[in-house]
Design an enzyme around this catalytic site. Structure first.
Site, PDB file in Angstrom:
ATOM      1  N   SER A  21      53.854  91.198  37.313  1.00  0.00           N
ATOM      2  CA  SER A  21      54.880  90.619  38.336  1.00  0.00           C
ATOM      3  C   SER A  21      53.860  89.713  39.308  1.00  0.00           C
ATOM      4  CB  SER A  21      55.470  91.641  39.044  1.00  0.00           C
ATOM      5  OG  SER A  21      54.545  92.659  39.859  1.00  0.00           O
ATOM      6  N   ARG A  63      52.509  94.839  49.387  1.00  0.00           N
ATOM      7  CA  ARG A  63      51.745  94.172  48.030  1.00  0.00           C
ATOM      8  C   ARG A  63      51.188  92.822  48.455  1.00  0.00           C
ATOM      9  NH1 ARG A  63      53.543  97.615  43.821  1.00  0.00           N
ATOM     10  NH2 ARG A  63      55.730  98.368  44.203  1.00  0.00           N
ATOM     11  N   ASN A  70      43.785  94.070  35.914  1.00  0.00           N
ATOM     12  CA  ASN A  70      45.053  94.458  36.505  1.00  0.00           C
ATOM     13  C   ASN A  70      44.802  95.806  36.896  1.00  0.00           C
ATOM     14  OD1 ASN A  70      47.329  95.064  37.539  1.00  0.00           O
ATOM     15  ND2 ASN A  70      48.506  94.337  35.538  1.00  0.00           N
ATOM     16  N   TYR A 106      58.600  94.700  34.536  1.00  0.00           N
ATOM     17  CA  TYR A 106      57.220  94.666  33.664  1.00  0.00           C
ATOM     18  C   TYR A 106      57.764  94.563  32.218  1.00  0.00           C
ATOM     19  CZ  TYR A 106      55.434  96.797  38.045  1.00  0.00           C
ATOM     20  OH  TYR A 106      55.097  97.143  39.408  1.00  0.00           O
ATOM     21  N   ALA A 150      48.066  99.292  41.669  1.00  0.00           N
ATOM     22  CA  ALA A 150      48.525  99.443  43.097  1.00  0.00           C
ATOM     23  C   ALA A 150      47.143  99.397  43.849  1.00  0.00           C
ATOM     24  CB  ALA A 150      49.183 100.530  43.549  1.00  0.00           C
ATOM     25  N   ASP A 197      34.198  96.102  46.224  1.00  0.00           N
ATOM     26  CA  ASP A 197      32.810  96.168  46.526  1.00  0.00           C
ATOM     27  C   ASP A 197      32.170  96.080  44.972  1.00  0.00           C
ATOM     28  OD1 ASP A 197      33.003  96.021  49.046  1.00  0.00           O
ATOM     29  OD2 ASP A 197      32.369  98.169  49.497  1.00  0.00           O
ATOM     30  N   ARG A 255      59.515 102.282  31.639  1.00  0.00           N
ATOM     31  CA  ARG A 255      59.995 102.386  33.205  1.00  0.00           C
ATOM     32  C   ARG A 255      60.176 101.077  33.730  1.00  0.00           C
ATOM     33  NH1 ARG A 255      59.675 107.326  36.008  1.00  0.00           N
ATOM     34  NH2 ARG A 255      61.305 105.946  37.372  1.00  0.00           N
ATOM     35  N   HIS A 298      45.758  96.602  46.239  1.00  0.00           N
ATOM     36  CA  HIS A 298      46.238  96.369  47.594  1.00  0.00           C
ATOM     37  C   HIS A 298      45.646  97.611  48.501  1.00  0.00           C
ATOM     38  CE1 HIS A 298      49.171  94.155  45.261  1.00  0.00           C
ATOM     39  NE2 HIS A 298      49.693  95.338  44.825  1.00  0.00           N
ATOM     40  N   PRO A 357      46.310 101.934  37.507  1.00  0.00           N
ATOM     41  CA  PRO A 357      47.189 103.225  37.567  1.00  0.00           C
ATOM     42  C   PRO A 357      48.508 102.849  37.210  1.00  0.00           C
ATOM     43  CG  PRO A 357      46.487 102.522  39.883  1.00  0.00           C
ATOM     44  CD  PRO A 357      45.475 101.926  38.774  1.00  0.00           C
ATOM     45  N   ASN A 358      49.302 103.715  36.462  1.00  0.00           N
ATOM     46  CA  ASN A 358      50.698 103.629  35.877  1.00  0.00           C
ATOM     47  C   ASN A 358      50.910 102.451  34.939  1.00  0.00           C
ATOM     48  OD1 ASN A 358      51.627 105.758  37.706  1.00  0.00           O
ATOM     49  ND2 ASN A 358      51.220 104.319  39.499  1.00  0.00           N
ATOM     50  N   HIS A 413      48.111  90.197  37.075  1.00  0.00           N
ATOM     51  CA  HIS A 413      49.502  91.031  37.620  1.00  0.00           C
ATOM     52  C   HIS A 413      50.450  90.517  36.508  1.00  0.00           C
ATOM     53  CE1 HIS A 413      47.418  92.755  40.694  1.00  0.00           C
ATOM     54  NE2 HIS A 413      47.128  91.789  41.219  1.00  0.00           N
ATOM     55  N   ARG A 460      56.823  90.284  46.306  1.00  0.00           N
ATOM     56  CA  ARG A 460      57.444  91.463  46.426  1.00  0.00           C
ATOM     57  C   ARG A 460      57.183  92.145  47.443  1.00  0.00           C
ATOM     58  NH1 ARG A 460      55.581  94.909  41.175  1.00  0.00           N
ATOM     59  NH2 ARG A 460      57.297  96.239  41.998  1.00  0.00           N
ATOM     60  N   GLU A 472      41.510  88.291  38.051  1.00  0.00           N
ATOM     61  CA  GLU A 472      42.771  89.258  38.747  1.00  0.00           C
ATOM     62  C   GLU A 472      43.856  88.985  37.846  1.00  0.00           C
ATOM     63  OE1 GLU A 472      43.863  88.769  42.629  1.00  0.00           O
ATOM     64  OE2 GLU A 472      45.056  90.426  42.673  1.00  0.00           O
TER      65      GLU A 472
END
Ligand code: CA2
Length: 145
Positions: free
Chosen positions: A103, A112, A75, A24, A78, A88, A19, A81, A11-12, A101, A108, A99
């Site tokens: 950042s 997170r 990635n 980022y 959110a 699962d 932004r 978290h 997401p995002n 990320h 942070r 995994e």
């Protein structure tokens, strides 16, 4: 036989480059995916890049990777978290799981600091900006080649 990697963004991450560049960076997701596709070509691996804002779609794609992909780079944004469902689905996937990320979530806000993805992954790259995507490809290739 040539290998396949799923590169999944949650997401995002479609807002990359538009932004919060101080966190980022300035590259858009399209820029990052294009760089990854080019790099995958030099590595001789098939790369399937996808992004969704929906938790269940990520679960579906992780399930789809079973039998189709040798590794997943994820990635989860959110959902990292919050999502036991993604945890699962990853647990049920036998290939290599990285995994990723942009950042470093551990540096942070406290919310997170927990990662349900980490608990089901074989490796982690975080805090390297969008270069982390290329680093993840290289690291995954070393494991599956
Ligand atoms: O650092 C990362 O890659 C994150 O996965 C990014 C997620 C965040 O929730 C994680 O804790 C760490 C947020 C993705 C939002 O991406 C945006 C990009 C540009 C502008 C706004 C949001």
């Amino acid at each position: 036989m040539s290998k396949t990697i799923f590169l999944l963004n949650g997401p995002n991450l479609n807002l990359l480059g538009f932004r919060e560049p101080e966190i980022y960076g300035h590259d858009t997701l399209a820029d990052v995916e294009a760089r990854c596709m080019k790099h995958a070509e030099t590595l001789g691996v098939a790369l399937d890049c996808r992004q969704t804002n929906h938790e269940g779609v990520l679960v579906d794609w992780i399930q789809e990777a079973r039998g189709k992909a040798d590794a997943i780079i994820l990635n989860a944004g959110a959902y990292t978290h919050t999502s036991i469902a993604i945890h699962d689905a990853l647990k049920a996937y036998d290939g290599f799981k990285m995994e990723l990320h942009i950042s470093d979530p551990k540096q942070r806000e406290a919310f997170r600091h927990i990662s349900y993805v980490e608990l089901a992954s074989d490796g982690l790259i975080a805090g390297k900006g969008v270069n982390g995507y290329i680093m993840a490809l290289d690291a995954v290739m070393e494991k599956i080649a």
